[in-house]
Design a protein around this motif. Structure first.
Motif, mmCIF file in Angstrom:
data_model
loop_
_atom_site.group_PDB
_atom_site.id
_atom_site.type_symbol
_atom_site.label_atom_id
_atom_site.label_comp_id
_atom_site.label_asym_id
_atom_site.label_seq_id
_atom_site.Cartn_x
_atom_site.Cartn_y
_atom_site.Cartn_z
ATOM 1 N N ASP A 1 0.826 -1.208 0.000
ATOM 2 C CA ASP A 1 0.000 0.000 0.000
ATOM 3 C C ASP A 1 0.861 1.259 0.000
ATOM 4 O OD1 ASP A 1 -2.111 -1.745 0.148
ATOM 5 O OD2 ASP A 1 -2.766 -1.138 2.145
ATOM 6 N N ASP B 1 0.929 4.135 -2.747
ATOM 7 C CA ASP B 1 0.644 5.525 -2.362
ATOM 8 C C ASP B 1 1.766 6.462 -2.799
ATOM 9 O OD1 ASP B 1 -1.727 4.657 -1.234
ATOM 10 O OD2 ASP B 1 -0.959 4.668 0.819
ATOM 11 N N THR C 1 -5.083 12.290 -7.364
ATOM 12 C CA THR C 1 -6.303 11.868 -6.677
ATOM 13 C C THR C 1 -7.214 11.163 -7.676
ATOM 14 O OG1 THR C 1 -7.513 13.894 -7.180
ATOM 15 C CG2 THR C 1 -6.171 13.887 -5.146
ATOM 16 N N ARG D 1 -10.911 4.933 -4.724
ATOM 17 C CA ARG D 1 -12.213 5.244 -4.125
ATOM 18 C C ARG D 1 -12.641 4.214 -3.089
ATOM 19 N NH1 ARG D 1 -14.487 8.054 -9.336
ATOM 20 N NH2 ARG D 1 -13.872 10.169 -8.751
ATOM 21 N N LYS D 2 -11.879 3.149 -2.938
ATOM 22 C CA LYS D 2 -12.211 2.116 -1.954
ATOM 23 C C LYS D 2 -11.498 2.390 -0.635
ATOM 24 C CE LYS D 2 -12.904 -1.793 -5.090
ATOM 25 N NZ LYS D 2 -12.482 -3.193 -5.385
ATOM 26 N N ARG D 3 -12.075 1.864 0.431
ATOM 27 C CA ARG D 3 -11.381 1.846 1.714
ATOM 28 C C ARG D 3 -10.384 0.695 1.672
ATOM 29 N NH1 ARG D 3 -16.677 1.772 3.595
ATOM 30 N NH2 ARG D 3 -17.512 3.845 3.941
ATOM 31 N N LYS D 4 -9.310 0.812 2.456
ATOM 32 C CA LYS D 4 -8.270 -0.230 2.464
ATOM 33 C C LYS D 4 -8.860 -1.610 2.722
ATOM 34 C CE LYS D 4 -4.669 2.492 1.876
ATOM 35 N NZ LYS D 4 -4.020 2.570 0.589
ATOM 36 N N GLY D 5 -9.844 -1.705 3.607
ATOM 37 C CA GLY D 5 -10.453 -2.988 3.935
ATOM 38 C C GLY D 5 -11.289 -3.588 2.816
ATOM 39 N N GLU D 6 -11.623 -2.787 1.822
ATOM 40 C CA GLU D 6 -12.440 -3.257 0.695
ATOM 41 C C GLU D 6 -11.603 -3.765 -0.475
ATOM 42 O OE1 GLU D 6 -16.216 -0.174 1.170
ATOM 43 O OE2 GLU D 6 -14.556 0.400 -0.122
ATOM 44 N N ASP E 1 -7.219 -6.208 -6.748
ATOM 45 C CA ASP E 1 -6.830 -4.803 -6.555
ATOM 46 C C ASP E 1 -5.373 -4.719 -6.120
ATOM 47 O OD1 ASP E 1 -9.424 -3.837 -7.096
ATOM 48 O OD2 ASP E 1 -9.996 -3.871 -4.971
#
Length: 108
Positions: free
Chosen positions: A5, A9, A15, A54-59, A64
């Motif tokens: 991650d 990043d 963005t 657009r996703k949360r890390k947990g999603e 991905d």
């Protein structure tokens, strides 16, 4: 052990909104390898990156995360091939931007 991650990043400095706006431009659509005259690999990647951002890390799915690793590798390799001089209007920059990295964007 890193999940990748942080590398992603670091590699992606645009963005979701910036990347989505860029992908709609003629310049974005003008670069990259196209198979069968369709969408380029980088442009398709850009759409996937927008969805990931657009996703949360947990999603995030395994697919991905695999794409995140692919993006990180591409950006690193492409940055190492930076041409000399002003790159602002070059296919090199446009290609990187399709992958979520604008080399002209100031680092925060």
């Amino acid at each position: 052990m890193t999940t990748g991650d942080e590398d992603f990043d670091d590699a992606v400095n645009m963005t979701a909104a910036e990347l989505e706006k860029w992908l709609a431009t003629d310049e974005s659509k003008s670069v990259g390898q196209k198979t069968g005259g369709g969408e380029s690999t980088g442009h398709e990647s850009g759409r996937k990156i927008v969805a990931i951002l657009r996703k949360r890390k947990g999603e995030l799915t395994d697919a991905d995360r695999a794409h995140m690793r692919k993006v990180t590798g591409y950006v690193r390799r492409h940055l190492a091939q930076r041409p000399s001089g002003d790159v602002s209007g070059t296919p090199w920059r446009y290609s990187l931007m399709n992958w979520g990295h604008d080399p002209e964007k100031a680092r925060s």
